[in-house]
Scaffold this motif. Sequence first.
Motif, mmCIF file in Angstrom:
data_model
loop_
_atom_site.group_PDB
_atom_site.id
_atom_site.type_symbol
_atom_site.label_atom_id
_atom_site.label_comp_id
_atom_site.label_asym_id
_atom_site.label_seq_id
_atom_site.Cartn_x
_atom_site.Cartn_y
_atom_site.Cartn_z
ATOM 1 N N LEU A 77 -0.415 1.787 8.194
ATOM 2 C CA LEU A 77 -0.419 1.286 6.824
ATOM 3 C C LEU A 77 0.911 0.650 6.439
ATOM 4 N N PRO A 78 0.861 -0.566 5.901
ATOM 5 C CA PRO A 78 2.058 -1.171 5.328
ATOM 6 C C PRO A 78 2.235 -0.708 3.890
ATOM 7 N N ARG A 79 3.369 -1.055 3.303
ATOM 8 C CA ARG A 79 3.641 -0.644 1.934
ATOM 9 C C ARG A 79 2.836 -1.452 0.918
ATOM 10 N N ALA A 80 2.604 -2.741 1.195
ATOM 11 C CA ALA A 80 1.903 -3.601 0.246
ATOM 12 C C ALA A 80 0.425 -3.204 0.166
ATOM 13 N N LYS A 81 -0.030 -2.892 -1.032
ATOM 14 C CA LYS A 81 -1.385 -2.379 -1.222
ATOM 15 C C LYS A 81 -2.439 -3.385 -0.793
ATOM 16 N N ALA A 82 -2.274 -4.654 -1.171
ATOM 17 C CA ALA A 82 -3.269 -5.667 -0.824
ATOM 18 C C ALA A 82 -3.354 -5.847 0.685
ATOM 19 N N GLU A 83 -2.217 -5.812 1.356
ATOM 20 C CA GLU A 83 -2.223 -5.944 2.810
ATOM 21 C C GLU A 83 -2.881 -4.733 3.452
ATOM 22 N N ALA A 84 -2.593 -3.530 2.947
ATOM 23 C CA ALA A 84 -3.207 -2.321 3.489
ATOM 24 C C ALA A 84 -4.723 -2.385 3.383
ATOM 25 N N ARG A 85 -5.210 -2.792 2.225
ATOM 26 C CA ARG A 85 -6.650 -2.918 2.054
ATOM 27 C C ARG A 85 -7.248 -3.936 3.020
ATOM 28 N N ALA A 86 -6.578 -5.070 3.184
ATOM 29 C CA ALA A 86 -7.086 -6.111 4.080
ATOM 30 C C ALA A 86 -7.140 -5.625 5.521
ATOM 31 N N LEU A 87 -6.136 -4.872 5.951
ATOM 32 C CA LEU A 87 -6.134 -4.340 7.316
ATOM 33 C C LEU A 87 -7.259 -3.336 7.516
ATOM 34 N N LEU A 88 -7.482 -2.492 6.528
ATOM 35 C CA LEU A 88 -8.560 -1.511 6.628
ATOM 36 C C LEU A 88 -9.922 -2.205 6.679
ATOM 37 N N THR A 108 5.684 7.650 1.244
ATOM 38 C CA THR A 108 6.481 6.683 0.483
ATOM 39 C C THR A 108 5.876 5.285 0.513
ATOM 40 N N ASP A 109 4.953 5.042 1.426
ATOM 41 C CA ASP A 109 4.293 3.741 1.510
ATOM 42 C C ASP A 109 2.901 3.741 0.894
ATOM 43 N N GLY A 110 2.541 4.833 0.219
ATOM 44 C CA GLY A 110 1.295 4.841 -0.538
ATOM 45 C C GLY A 110 0.077 5.361 0.185
ATOM 46 N N VAL A 111 0.257 6.145 1.264
ATOM 47 C CA VAL A 111 -0.907 6.617 2.005
ATOM 48 C C VAL A 111 -1.789 7.529 1.151
ATOM 49 N N ASP A 112 -1.205 8.302 0.245
ATOM 50 C CA ASP A 112 -2.017 9.196 -0.589
ATOM 51 C C ASP A 112 -2.970 8.403 -1.484
ATOM 52 N N ALA A 113 -2.485 7.300 -2.045
ATOM 53 C CA ALA A 113 -3.337 6.481 -2.903
ATOM 54 C C ALA A 113 -4.473 5.845 -2.102
ATOM 55 N N VAL A 114 -4.170 5.380 -0.900
ATOM 56 C CA VAL A 114 -5.203 4.788 -0.054
ATOM 57 C C VAL A 114 -6.254 5.829 0.315
ATOM 58 N N TYR A 115 -5.801 7.025 0.644
ATOM 59 C CA TYR A 115 -6.728 8.113 0.986
ATOM 60 C C TYR A 115 -7.682 8.386 -0.182
ATOM 61 N N HIS A 132 6.207 13.842 6.562
ATOM 62 C CA HIS A 132 6.202 13.030 5.331
ATOM 63 C C HIS A 132 5.144 11.927 5.349
ATOM 64 N N GLY A 133 4.064 12.168 6.081
ATOM 65 C CA GLY A 133 2.995 11.188 6.121
ATOM 66 C C GLY A 133 1.646 11.853 6.269
ATOM 67 N N ARG A 134 0.608 11.041 6.334
ATOM 68 C CA ARG A 134 -0.757 11.533 6.493
ATOM 69 C C ARG A 134 -1.504 10.701 7.516
ATOM 70 N N LEU A 135 -2.442 11.350 8.181
ATOM 71 C CA LEU A 135 -3.340 10.686 9.119
ATOM 72 C C LEU A 135 -4.747 11.183 8.834
ATOM 73 N N PHE A 136 -5.696 10.262 8.773
ATOM 74 C CA PHE A 136 -7.092 10.635 8.558
ATOM 75 C C PHE A 136 -7.971 9.578 9.204
ATOM 76 N N THR A 137 -9.273 9.807 9.219
ATOM 77 C CA THR A 137 -10.201 8.873 9.870
ATOM 78 C C THR A 137 -11.438 8.656 8.993
ATOM 79 N N PHE A 138 -12.100 7.544 9.265
ATOM 80 C CA PHE A 138 -13.433 7.303 8.722
ATOM 81 C C PHE A 138 -14.209 6.515 9.766
ATOM 82 N N ALA A 139 -15.530 6.517 9.644
ATOM 83 C CA ALA A 139 -16.383 5.824 10.608
ATOM 84 C C ALA A 139 -16.585 4.382 10.180
ATOM 85 N N ALA A 140 -16.485 3.469 11.135
ATOM 86 C CA ALA A 140 -16.707 2.054 10.856
ATOM 87 C C ALA A 140 -18.180 1.783 10.620
#
Length: 335
Positions: A77-88, A108-115, A132-140
């Motif tokens: 995940l990058p810090r920029a929200k729009a870029e994070a959404r586009a990558l996902l 600090t890069d917003g992983v909690d908000a994305v989750y 200081h980070g999070r890792l999670f998964t979802f099915a494509a």
Amino acid sequence: MRSSRLTLALETGAVVLPGDGPLAIFRPHIGDDLSMFPQDRVRVVQGFKPDHDHFAAQGYAVAVAGAGPYAAAMVCLPRAKAEARALLAAAAAQVAPGGPVIVDGQKTDGVDAVYKELRALRPVSEALSKAHGRLFTFAAGPDVSGPGLEDWAAQPTTIDGGFQTLPGVFSADGPDRGSVLLAQALPDRIPGHVVDLGAGWGYLSRAVLARSGVKKLDLVEAEAAALECARLNITDERARFHWADAMQFHPARAVDAVVCNPPFHAAREADPAIGMGFVQAAARMLQPGGTLWLVANRHLPYAATLTTLFTEVEEIGGDSAFRVIRAARPQRARR
């Protein structure tokens, strides 16, 4: 930090990779350890030239954009929200239906908000928290419990001046204040061959091409998405486009002028060494009577580097936050 979460997730079974098929890693950076994945299956998706070249040198298959289908993917995940959404959205679309999409990021890069956002749209695993980070998964693939991620896909935006930008490129909503100040301070005439070092999506390049005397302009940009925007925004036949690390770019011949609004962040903290590297690169590529036009934040310590590398250094504009500098006649004997 990323490697510790990945290793723990794989060791505990929180993440189970498919037994075969390619694994896409979206936007890893220099310093990220991918050795827990089988290298022959990894496809690194990275459009930032220094990171792209780093993983290619390690023997990974690297591409600017994902091409799928993949058995699984990980999004750094990058810090920029729009870029994070586009990558996902890209990962969800390019992984075979049912395959895992791993999401990893720093708090600090917003992983909690994305989750939280993803959990509102589709089933998401419990998050593994470490370093200081999070890792999670979802099915494509499509999910019957709610909408997919199609609305998150990268879409071009047209901003004032008719410029086109994309999510994640620097200053995607409009030119930053430093670039505006530099464009305003440029002289009416800039003769000869000019380089826009770190050209982004082309704001400064358009300003340069509006001056008289310009015969050739090289746009040098490390971020592939930004450079593609610049190709659309700058259609002047005098322009040439280079996907390159500005600090490694070498024109075929010494140039007459360089314009530059260098970045000064590699992560969250300011790193003046990046801007100094741009200044040093500019000095190397200029002819003996050449000129650098530079904008920089006032708090950055560029003065010593500039006076060491150039015979003439003067502040010609700016405001309370930025200074615009003209530096001329590089001192080759002292580099």
